[in-house]
Write a protein that holds these residues in place. Sequence first.
Motif, PDB file in Angstrom:
ATOM      1  N   SER A 162       0.826  -1.207   0.000  1.00 66.81           N
ATOM      2  CA  SER A 162       0.000   0.000   0.000  1.00 66.81           C
ATOM      3  C   SER A 162       0.862   1.259   0.000  1.00 66.81           C
ATOM      4  O   SER A 162       0.573   2.232  -0.714  1.00 66.81           O
ATOM      5  CB  SER A 162      -0.923  -0.008   1.215  1.00 66.81           C
TER       6      SER A 162
ATOM      7  N   SER B 156       2.369   1.952  -3.421  1.00 68.77           N
ATOM      8  CA  SER B 156       1.364   2.487  -4.331  1.00 68.77           C
ATOM      9  C   SER B 156       1.086   3.960  -4.045  1.00 68.77           C
ATOM     10  O   SER B 156       1.051   4.793  -4.958  1.00 68.77           O
ATOM     11  CB  SER B 156       0.075   1.671  -4.213  1.00 68.77           C
TER      12      SER B 156
ATOM     13  N   THR C  55       7.602   1.809  -6.500  1.00 70.72           N
ATOM     14  CA  THR C  55       7.908   0.602  -5.733  1.00 70.72           C
ATOM     15  C   THR C  55       9.280   0.677  -5.081  1.00 70.72           C
ATOM     16  O   THR C  55       9.564  -0.066  -4.136  1.00 70.72           O
ATOM     17  CB  THR C  55       7.859  -0.638  -6.638  1.00 70.72           C
TER      18      THR C  55
END
Length: 220
Positions: free
Chosen positions: A195, A198, A203
């Motif tokens: 989470s 995102s 990443t």
Amino acid sequence: MNLLVAESDAAHPEILADDLRRHGFFVDTVHTGSAAIEGCRTADLLLLELGLPDIDGLEICRRIRTDCDVPIIAMNNRSDEPDRVLGLQMGFDDYVTRPFGIQELVARITAVLRRTKQTGVTRRRITHGSMVIDLRTREVEVRGRSVHLTRKEFDLLALLASDSETVFTRKQIMSRVWNDESSLSSRTIDTHVGSLRSKLGSTTWITTLRGVGFRIGQPQ
């Protein structure tokens, strides 16, 4: 310390409140979710039963987290792992299952309050590349863009960013963010890391070292 106990049965919170008062806490009690939402603004910690009659416990947590950072310990009769994981993901600081002993509860309250206090006094702001983490207001910006995080997402990110050279093991993360080293699945960490990646927009903000743990990274 001022505690707010929110339970549906008018008799139970008074019994619990009396036990907590004997351990040196100042305690107020309420019996509805709406009263808990209103009263938490003046409390140092909220003990929240998830089965209040007017508002679901998770919804209470969601509403509180929109504008209030009071620590919340959830109390529930169910011990299913999915329930605990969902509650922690929603922003609970800890989760206790009935029946519990007063000594255990006091220890958990003390640990949550200590962890919250330590976060507030050690450093007020962490800057890591284009990311700014304000520990006082619990706000995060990336390249000037505000990033909305849940309480546990923020705690996890702040921990990783507190030492950019350190690889934090899963055991360390569970202990320092969730105050628990055994009862929760390590998938809880994976869910929060996913989470965060995102929401932060890359990443590479969090690096996984397979078999070791996680550390803060840099976006490519």
